[in-house]
Design a protein around this motif. Structure first.
Motif, PDB file in Angstrom:
ATOM      1  N   UNK A 161      -5.257   2.970  10.106  1.00 16.12           N
ATOM      2  CA  UNK A 161      -3.861   2.838  10.543  1.00 16.12           C
ATOM      3  C   UNK A 161      -2.886   3.432   9.544  1.00 16.12           C
ATOM      4  N   UNK A 162      -2.971   2.956   8.325  1.00 20.10           N
ATOM      5  CA  UNK A 162      -2.029   3.416   7.302  1.00 20.10           C
ATOM      6  C   UNK A 162      -2.158   4.912   7.110  1.00 20.10           C
ATOM      7  N   UNK A 163      -3.381   5.369   7.058  1.00 20.67           N
ATOM      8  CA  UNK A 163      -3.591   6.796   6.853  1.00 20.67           C
ATOM      9  C   UNK A 163      -3.023   7.594   8.009  1.00 20.67           C
ATOM     10  N   UNK A 164      -3.113   7.037   9.178  1.00 17.79           N
ATOM     11  CA  UNK A 164      -2.531   7.718  10.323  1.00 17.79           C
ATOM     12  C   UNK A 164      -1.023   7.835  10.211  1.00 17.79           C
ATOM     13  N   UNK A 165      -0.419   6.792   9.655  1.00 19.65           N
ATOM     14  CA  UNK A 165       1.035   6.873   9.473  1.00 19.65           C
ATOM     15  C   UNK A 165       1.379   8.009   8.523  1.00 19.65           C
ATOM     16  N   UNK A 166       0.576   8.164   7.495  1.00 20.82           N
ATOM     17  CA  UNK A 166       0.823   9.272   6.567  1.00 20.82           C
ATOM     18  C   UNK A 166       0.647  10.611   7.287  1.00 20.82           C
ATOM     19  N   UNK A 167      -0.422  10.700   8.040  1.00 19.68           N
ATOM     20  CA  UNK A 167      -0.686  11.941   8.774  1.00 19.68           C
ATOM     21  C   UNK A 167       0.469  12.289   9.709  1.00 19.68           C
ATOM     22  N   UNK A 227       6.236  17.977   1.832  1.00 21.95           N
ATOM     23  CA  UNK A 227       5.932  18.854   0.694  1.00 21.95           C
ATOM     24  C   UNK A 227       6.857  18.627  -0.483  1.00 21.95           C
ATOM     25  N   UNK A 228       8.046  18.158  -0.208  1.00 24.83           N
ATOM     26  CA  UNK A 228       8.986  17.998  -1.310  1.00 24.83           C
ATOM     27  C   UNK A 228       8.980  16.611  -1.924  1.00 24.83           C
ATOM     28  N   UNK A 229       8.470  15.649  -1.189  1.00 25.37           N
ATOM     29  CA  UNK A 229       8.549  14.262  -1.643  1.00 25.37           C
ATOM     30  C   UNK A 229       7.579  13.969  -2.782  1.00 25.37           C
ATOM     31  N   UNK A 230       7.905  12.965  -3.549  1.00 29.07           N
ATOM     32  CA  UNK A 230       6.959  12.446  -4.534  1.00 29.07           C
ATOM     33  C   UNK A 230       6.056  11.453  -3.828  1.00 29.07           C
ATOM     34  N   UNK A 231       5.015  11.068  -4.517  1.00 26.20           N
ATOM     35  CA  UNK A 231       4.068  10.161  -3.874  1.00 26.20           C
ATOM     36  C   UNK A 231       4.737   8.853  -3.497  1.00 26.20           C
ATOM     37  N   UNK A 232       5.700   8.454  -4.298  1.00 23.69           N
ATOM     38  CA  UNK A 232       6.381   7.200  -4.030  1.00 23.69           C
ATOM     39  C   UNK A 232       7.263   7.303  -2.788  1.00 23.69           C
ATOM     40  N   UNK A 233       7.989   8.403  -2.690  1.00 23.69           N
ATOM     41  CA  UNK A 233       8.835   8.592  -1.513  1.00 23.69           C
ATOM     42  C   UNK A 233       7.985   8.674  -0.249  1.00 23.69           C
ATOM     43  N   UNK A 234       6.899   9.430  -0.354  1.00 19.29           N
ATOM     44  CA  UNK A 234       6.036   9.581   0.809  1.00 19.29           C
ATOM     45  C   UNK A 234       5.445   8.237   1.216  1.00 19.29           C
ATOM     46  N   UNK A 280       5.457   3.573   4.799  1.00 22.99           N
ATOM     47  CA  UNK A 280       5.268   2.126   4.704  1.00 22.99           C
ATOM     48  C   UNK A 280       3.893   1.758   4.191  1.00 22.99           C
ATOM     49  N   UNK A 281       3.463   2.498   3.214  1.00 28.12           N
ATOM     50  CA  UNK A 281       2.184   2.175   2.588  1.00 28.12           C
ATOM     51  C   UNK A 281       2.390   2.203   1.077  1.00 28.12           C
ATOM     52  N   UNK A 315      -2.610   4.171  -1.550  1.00 32.24           N
ATOM     53  CA  UNK A 315      -3.111   4.574  -0.239  1.00 32.24           C
ATOM     54  C   UNK A 315      -2.920   6.072  -0.028  1.00 32.24           C
ATOM     55  N   UNK A 316      -1.800   6.556  -0.501  1.00 29.86           N
ATOM     56  CA  UNK A 316      -1.555   7.992  -0.378  1.00 29.86           C
ATOM     57  C   UNK A 316      -2.582   8.764  -1.191  1.00 29.86           C
ATOM     58  N   UNK A 317      -2.811   8.314  -2.419  1.00 29.58           N
ATOM     59  CA  UNK A 317      -3.819   8.970  -3.247  1.00 29.58           C
ATOM     60  C   UNK A 317      -5.164   9.000  -2.529  1.00 29.58           C
ATOM     61  N   UNK A 318      -5.551   7.872  -1.991  1.00 35.65           N
ATOM     62  CA  UNK A 318      -6.838   7.812  -1.298  1.00 35.65           C
ATOM     63  C   UNK A 318      -6.865   8.764  -0.106  1.00 35.65           C
TER      64      UNK A 318
END
Lengths: 287, 287
Positions: free
Chosen positions: B16-22, B33-40, B45-46, B50-53
């Motif tokens: 689910x979470x990964x899908x939200x990122x996708x 492409x411009x965001x930092x990992x925190x912004x993304x 909402x993860x 989770x983004x790293x993974x």
DNA sequence: TGCCTTCGTGCAAATTATTTTCTTTGATCG
DNA sequence: CGATCAAAGAAAATAATTTGCACGAAGGCA
């Protein structure tokens, strides 16, 4: 605006240290996109802050912004530094050709002369009759493509790849008409002759060709196409793709310029095709 | 392998979470492409981990590696999500067309059927006589391009855009010959008829067309070209550029396949041109 | 000549971003 | 109804990046 263009402009105004960074970008690009600021600084023998300042100077917000910009541009823009395909495997050959084609488009875009294009569009849109000339396989394709495009917008146009016909047509043309000639090499002597004749008769001419070439010199307006050619004799010319894109640009602009007329003509053509073929409306305007 | 292809494959296996990122990647790519990992992470909402993974899962070493990959691919690959040019200004129109063309090449590359290409190359290289068919402006250009390419390698080839001629030629062809037909829409009924006749006569046929189309169904070998068409009626078909690139690929491979013969023929053609023109050796093989 | 300004640069500290580790949660299955 | 496992977050640790500051060299001006 891409980063390599900016780099080009700024070059010279850069300091010693910044130049060392620039060199790494140009020479070991793969390293540069993947490296961290520390690694990059280390390789260039400068401190990380210098790298940050370098990025700012090139118009980026931060180092990571810089890397993103770099990666964007370079996917296309740097490939022309790579010479030949890895192998003769189907996949590699395909990759190579696609890359070269994308690259030709990239270089075309970078070198487009918008002012010349606008002038050319104006002439095309207002000409009473258009003669499109080109010979030798590649340019003759361009000439017939021109016809294929322009007649759809309700313009009067004919194409010829025959030198004798070109001369005769040039002789028959009037000052309210227009000659468009394409020459990849810029050294098609017969086209020069036709253009010269046209000049004597006050018929305007547009050349799609290399700048600083005999054909360009003979034309009223030149829309320059200056691209480096690959040297593999089996691999003729992603240049052709650039020319075709240029044609797309020209004819789209012409279409906008003559819009009402174009819509009507297109509708009529489409109707013909649909009635005549299998009634499926999804088909293109011309297969 | 590009990141969107990987995303396509992995999709479904994502949580689910990964899908939200996708989703964010696909919908608001510029942000991504411009965001930092925190912004993304925030936007999806993860949590950052989770983004790293997610990045690792897609085959990247780290988040920043991921961003670089993304930027690379997407410069070309994502643009087809953007519908129309910003304005009718020359620069914007040019940008739009170039982008669409690059994109068509990107999509072509991704969808190439290498096995079909190899089969087609083998047939072309070994045919005793080649008939290239295509009609309607676009495909007729492809047909004559085929002729323009293949004759240079010493192959026997003719092109026709005339339906009646095509039928007659198909009737005259022998099982050791080859028909190649192009149809952007895949619904050129006359071409289907010619192919059907060829099949009865045991003459092999190659279709360059949309898969799952009548033309494809009628051919012995189909080299599929499946691209989404833009819907601006003034802007016909960056598809044409993809076809041309495919032709480049096919003919380069054919050239390698018949190499000695090709070199000799090319040299002869070149000599003719040089003697006949202004003696400048730099010119292309055919203007 | 000598002072002053400006620019380029590195160092160290501060900030920020990213990854790792550890823990919780919730779902699935025997 | 536990046991197990995957998913995901919290917090800590680490690493990367930027900022502030100071130094030194080069060039201009009195």
């Amino acid at each position: 605006m891409d980063i390599f263009a900016t780099l080009q402009e700024e070059k010279g105004r850069l300091s010693q240290s910044e130049n060392r960074i620039a060199d790494i970008l140009l020479n070991d690009f793969e390293f540069a996109v993947n490296a961290s600021i520390i690694e990059l600084a280390g390789k260039a023998d400068v401190s990380p802050p210098t790298v940050t300042r370098f990025c700012r100077r090139l118009g980026c917000d931060s180092f990571s912004d810089f890397k993103v910009q770099l990666a964007r541009t370079a996917y296309i823009g740097m490939r022309y530094l790579k010479p030949e395909p890895k192998s003769r495997e189907t996949g590699d050959v395909a990759q190579d050709i696609i890359t070269k084609a994308q690259n030709a488009l990239f270089l075309l875009h970078r070198s487009l002369d918008l002012a010349a294009i606008e002038q050319a569009v104006e002439r095309i849109a207002t000409a009473e009759m258009i003669y499109a000339f080109g010979s030798g396989g590649n340019s003759s394709m361009i000439a017939s493509e021109l016809q294929n495009r322009l007649f759809r917008y309700g313009l009067r146009v004919t194409a010829s790849s025959d030198h004798s016909m070109q001369l005769m047509m040039a002789a028959a043309a009037r000052p309210t008409d227009l000659l468009i000639g394409s020459s990849f090499s810029g050294r098609n002597a017969e086209l020069v002759r036709a253009f010269t004749l046209a000049r004597e008769l006050k018929v305007p001419t547009i050349a799609l060709t290399q700048s600083n070439s005999p054909v360009a010199a003979a034309a009223t307006i030149t829309v320059p196409v200056d691209l480096p050619e690959g040297n593999n004799i089996y691999r003729p010319t992603s240049t052709r793709i650039a020319y075709l894109a240029l044609l797309d640009i020209l004819s789209s602009l012409v279409a906008y310029r003559v819009q009402p007329q174009a819509t009507v003509t297109l509708r009529r053509i489409k109707q013909q095709l649909v009635t005549h073929r299998d009634g499926d409306d999804r088909q293109l305007l011309g297969d």
